[in-house]
Design a protein around this motif. Structure first.
Motif, short mmCIF file in Angstrom:
data_model
loop_
_atom_site.label_atom_id
_atom_site.label_comp_id
_atom_site.label_asym_id
_atom_site.label_seq_id
_atom_site.Cartn_x
_atom_site.Cartn_y
_atom_site.Cartn_z
N GLN B 37 -46.38 55.43 -13.18
CA GLN B 37 -46.54 55.91 -11.80
C GLN B 37 -45.22 56.47 -11.30
O GLN B 37 -44.23 55.75 -11.22
CB GLN B 37 -47.02 54.79 -10.89
CG GLN B 37 -47.33 55.24 -9.47
CD GLN B 37 -47.81 54.10 -8.59
OE1 GLN B 37 -47.54 52.94 -8.85
NE2 GLN B 37 -48.53 54.44 -7.53
N GLY B 40 -44.90 58.85 -5.23
CA GLY B 40 -45.86 59.67 -4.50
C GLY B 40 -47.08 60.06 -5.28
O GLY B 40 -47.88 60.87 -4.81
N GLN B 41 -47.25 59.47 -6.46
CA GLN B 41 -48.40 59.80 -7.30
C GLN B 41 -49.18 58.55 -7.65
O GLN B 41 -48.67 57.43 -7.55
CB GLN B 41 -47.94 60.49 -8.59
CG GLN B 41 -47.26 61.82 -8.37
CD GLN B 41 -48.16 62.84 -7.72
OE1 GLN B 41 -49.33 62.99 -8.08
NE2 GLN B 41 -47.64 63.54 -6.72
N GLY B 42 -50.42 58.76 -8.08
CA GLY B 42 -51.20 57.65 -8.58
C GLY B 42 -50.82 57.34 -10.01
O GLY B 42 -50.17 58.14 -10.69
N PRO B 43 -51.24 56.19 -10.50
CA PRO B 43 -50.95 55.83 -11.89
C PRO B 43 -51.58 56.81 -12.87
O PRO B 43 -52.69 57.28 -12.66
CB PRO B 43 -51.58 54.44 -12.02
CG PRO B 43 -51.69 53.92 -10.63
CD PRO B 43 -51.93 55.12 -9.78
#
Lengths: 115, 115
Positions: B37, B40-43
Motif C-alpha cells: 500500500q 493515498g492508495q488502496g492495497p
C-alpha cells in the motif's frame, strides 16, 4: 479485469449526522463479494461490512449500511449517527470468487468526522 | 484469537540493503496474502499462499521479492537490493474459506522507508 473506483478522495461530516461514501466497480463476473474496510490513522485495516452479490437485501451492521445496486455496479456505504471514532480511510473492495479469491481495492475515501 | 500480527512495524533501510518482514496469521487460517500500500492508495495484491504453497504472484512482485510460508504457518517477505520505490506499507492478511465465503483479516502492516 476488475476495477474498483472511489470517486470521493475526502469527505467531512458533522458528528451525529449521516454520510454516504460512493463506490463503483467493473466486472463481468456474476458471483462475487463486496466489502468496506476502515483504516484509522496509523492503525490496521478492519472489516466494516460485507455484501454477497447473490443477495438482494442490503447488508447492515449497526450504524453502517450499504446500498448495493448490482445492475449499476454500485456499492455505497452509509454511516448513520457519525462518531469521532469513524474518522478513517475507507476502502471499498471487490472479491472475485475462484480457486483463489483475489481482492481488488479502491483508492479510498478519507472521512473526517468533525465535533 | 489474537489477530494477524506483523513484525517489524517500521523499518528504515538504505538503498541496496536487504530487508525481511514477518507475518503471523490467525492460527486457524490456511490462506495468507501479502499486499503493498502506497500513500493515498488502496492495497495492491502481491502474493497468496494456501497452506505452504505459494499459488499466485502479482507482476508487481519483481525478482527482488521473495515470499515463503514454511509449514503453512507464519510467512516472510524478503526484498533484496531495496530501491527507494519499494518504500510503502506492506500488509499481510489471512483468511479461511468456508464454502464460497471468505473474509480477509489484516495485520497492522510494516512501513518500509528506503533512504
Amino acid at each position: 479485469a476488475q476495477t474498483v473506483t472511489q470517486s470521493q478522495p475526502e469527505m467531512s461530516v458533522q458528528e451525529a449526522e449521516t454520510v454516504t461514501l460512493s463506490c463503483t466497480y467493473d466486472t463481468s463476473e456474476n458471483n462475487y463479494y463486496l466489502f468496506w474496510y476502515k483504516q484509522p490513522p496509523s492503525r490496521q485495516m478492519i472489516l466494516v461490512i460485507r455484501q454477497e452479490a447473490y443477495k438482494q437485501q442490503n447488508a447492515t451492521e449497526n450504524r453502517f449500511s450499504v446500498n448495493f445496486q448490482k445492475a449499476a455496479k454500485s456499492f455505497s456505504l452509509k454511516i448513520s449517527d457519525s462518531q469521532l471514532g469513524d474518522t478513517a480511510m475507507y476502502f471499498c473492495a471487490f472479491m472475485k470468487l475462484g480457486n483463489f479469491n483475489k481482492f481488488y481495492f479502491g483508492s479510498g475515501t478519507k472521512l473526517n468526522v468533525k465535533p | 484469537d489474537t489477530g494477524v500480527s506483523q513484525d517489524p512495524r517500521h523499518k528504515i533501510t538504505k538503498r541496496g540493503q536487504n530487508v525481511t518482514f514477518r507475518c503471523d496469521p490467525i492460527s486457524e487460517h490456511n490462506r495468507l496474502y501479502w499486499y503493498r500500500q502506497t500513500l493515498g492508495q488502496g492495497p495492491e495484491f502481491l502474493t497468496y499462499f494456501q497452506n505452504e504453497a505459494q499459488l499466485e504472484k502479482s507482476r508487481l512482485l519483481s525478482d527482488r521479492f521473495s515470499a515463503e510460508r514454511p509449514k503453512g504457518s507464519f510467512s516472510t517477505l524478503e526484498i533484496q537490493r531495496t530501491e527507494q520505490g519499494d518504500s510503502a506499507m506492506y500488509l499481510c492478511a489471512s483468511s479461511r474459506r468456508l464454502g464460497e465465503e471468505e473474509t480477509q483479516y489484516f495485520g497492522p502492516g510494516t512501513r518500509l522507508l528506503v533512504l
